[in-house]
Design a protein around this motif. Sequence first.
Motif, PDB file in Angstrom:
ATOM      1  N   ALA A   1       0.836  -1.205   0.000  1.00  0.00           N
ATOM      2  CA  ALA A   1       0.000   0.000   0.000  1.00  0.00           C
ATOM      3  C   ALA A   1       0.872   1.256   0.000  1.00  0.00           C
ATOM      4  O   ALA A   1       0.560   2.244  -0.688  1.00  0.00           O
ATOM      5  N   CYS A   2       1.971   1.232   0.731  1.00  0.00           N
ATOM      6  CA  CYS A   2       2.903   2.370   0.741  1.00  0.00           C
ATOM      7  C   CYS A   2       3.509   2.585  -0.642  1.00  0.00           C
ATOM      8  O   CYS A   2       3.634   3.727  -1.102  1.00  0.00           O
ATOM      9  N   ILE A   3       3.881   1.496  -1.304  1.00  0.00           N
ATOM     10  CA  ILE A   3       4.440   1.602  -2.652  1.00  0.00           C
ATOM     11  C   ILE A   3       3.414   2.235  -3.592  1.00  0.00           C
ATOM     12  O   ILE A   3       3.741   3.119  -4.388  1.00  0.00           O
ATOM     13  N   ASP A   4       2.159   1.814  -3.481  1.00  0.00           N
ATOM     14  CA  ASP A   4       1.106   2.398  -4.320  1.00  0.00           C
ATOM     15  C   ASP A   4       0.959   3.895  -4.052  1.00  0.00           C
ATOM     16  O   ASP A   4       0.794   4.690  -4.973  1.00  0.00           O
ATOM     17  N   LYS A   5       1.008   4.294  -2.786  1.00  0.00           N
ATOM     18  CA  LYS A   5       0.908   5.719  -2.432  1.00  0.00           C
ATOM     19  C   LYS A   5       2.080   6.507  -3.008  1.00  0.00           C
ATOM     20  O   LYS A   5       1.915   7.608  -3.517  1.00  0.00           O
TER      21      LYS A   5
ATOM     22  N   PHE B   1      10.984  15.829  -1.213  1.00  0.00           N
ATOM     23  CA  PHE B   1      10.807  16.187   0.194  1.00  0.00           C
ATOM     24  C   PHE B   1      10.818  14.930   1.062  1.00  0.00           C
ATOM     25  O   PHE B   1      11.490  14.872   2.086  1.00  0.00           O
ATOM     26  N   SER B   2      10.100  13.901   0.614  1.00  0.00           N
ATOM     27  CA  SER B   2      10.026  12.654   1.375  1.00  0.00           C
ATOM     28  C   SER B   2      11.397  11.986   1.480  1.00  0.00           C
ATOM     29  O   SER B   2      11.777  11.507   2.537  1.00  0.00           O
ATOM     30  N   ALA B   3      12.140  11.984   0.386  1.00  0.00           N
ATOM     31  CA  ALA B   3      13.468  11.367   0.397  1.00  0.00           C
ATOM     32  C   ALA B   3      14.402  12.125   1.344  1.00  0.00           C
ATOM     33  O   ALA B   3      15.190  11.504   2.057  1.00  0.00           O
ATOM     34  N   CYS B   4      14.301  13.443   1.346  1.00  0.00           N
ATOM     35  CA  CYS B   4      15.152  14.237   2.249  1.00  0.00           C
ATOM     36  C   CYS B   4      14.743  14.037   3.702  1.00  0.00           C
ATOM     37  O   CYS B   4      15.596  13.996   4.591  1.00  0.00           O
ATOM     38  N   SER B   5      13.458  13.892   3.961  1.00  0.00           N
ATOM     39  CA  SER B   5      12.972  13.697   5.327  1.00  0.00           C
ATOM     40  C   SER B   5      13.405  12.345   5.887  1.00  0.00           C
ATOM     41  O   SER B   5      13.714  12.225   7.057  1.00  0.00           O
ATOM     42  N   ILE B   6      13.424  11.336   5.032  1.00  0.00           N
ATOM     43  CA  ILE B   6      13.780   9.978   5.461  1.00  0.00           C
ATOM     44  C   ILE B   6      15.269   9.869   5.638  1.00  0.00           C
ATOM     45  O   ILE B   6      15.759   9.298   6.597  1.00  0.00           O
ATOM     46  N   GLY B   7      16.007  10.394   4.676  1.00  0.00           N
ATOM     47  CA  GLY B   7      17.457  10.263   4.680  1.00  0.00           C
ATOM     48  C   GLY B   7      18.088  11.192   5.630  1.00  0.00           C
ATOM     49  O   GLY B   7      18.845  11.144   6.456  1.00  0.00           O
TER      50      GLY B   7
ATOM     51  N   GLU C   1       6.963  14.883  -8.207  1.00  0.00           N
ATOM     52  CA  GLU C   1       8.413  14.911  -7.991  1.00  0.00           C
ATOM     53  C   GLU C   1       8.794  15.716  -6.750  1.00  0.00           C
ATOM     54  O   GLU C   1       9.674  15.310  -5.987  1.00  0.00           O
ATOM     55  N   GLU C   2       8.138  16.846  -6.529  1.00  0.00           N
ATOM     56  CA  GLU C   2       8.465  17.684  -5.371  1.00  0.00           C
ATOM     57  C   GLU C   2       8.206  16.936  -4.062  1.00  0.00           C
ATOM     58  O   GLU C   2       9.019  16.965  -3.146  1.00  0.00           O
ATOM     59  N   THR C   3       7.093  16.252  -3.989  1.00  0.00           N
ATOM     60  CA  THR C   3       6.754  15.488  -2.787  1.00  0.00           C
ATOM     61  C   THR C   3       7.743  14.350  -2.578  1.00  0.00           C
ATOM     62  O   THR C   3       8.182  14.091  -1.461  1.00  0.00           O
ATOM     63  N   LEU C   4       8.128  13.705  -3.675  1.00  0.00           N
ATOM     64  CA  LEU C   4       9.119  12.618  -3.570  1.00  0.00           C
ATOM     65  C   LEU C   4      10.455  13.156  -3.064  1.00  0.00           C
ATOM     66  O   LEU C   4      11.099  12.531  -2.212  1.00  0.00           O
TER      67      LEU C   4
END
Length: 147
Positions: free
Chosen positions: A126-130, A141-147, A136-139
Amino acid sequence: MAGPSLEQWISDLGLQVNDPDVDKPVYRLPPPDGRITLSAALEERISASIREARERRNLSRSKLAPLLGLSEAVYAPYETSVSRLTVGRLIHLCEVLGASPEELLAPAALHLWGGENQTKVDLRLACIDKLRAFDEETLQFSACSIG
């Protein structure tokens, strides 16, 4: 570049030899229950998964086959594990079914998606689907927040 030895690679990944249907060592990652699914059983699971994905979309074989450039007689063995899919054909199936590779492959190898239990697998899928729906901007931001 030498890289790790074969023995080190096998050890690091936790691979085990286990496929009595093959007359040479085949290294596989054992699932949490320790029972490695043999190649023939994997093919059967993938075939069933493809059939179920097609049925969820209310498509008949006769409607799906032409989308792949195949006759129904040529396509049918993919759903009965008589014919093995190539990766290219699997990608094409994902395209014409509107399916993700995870949807088609996860049922065959739940341990690759955290298969300690079905709930955990379902949550990861389900996370992969989300993630696929993010722009691209959200991705970024998400990658920076996780890393």
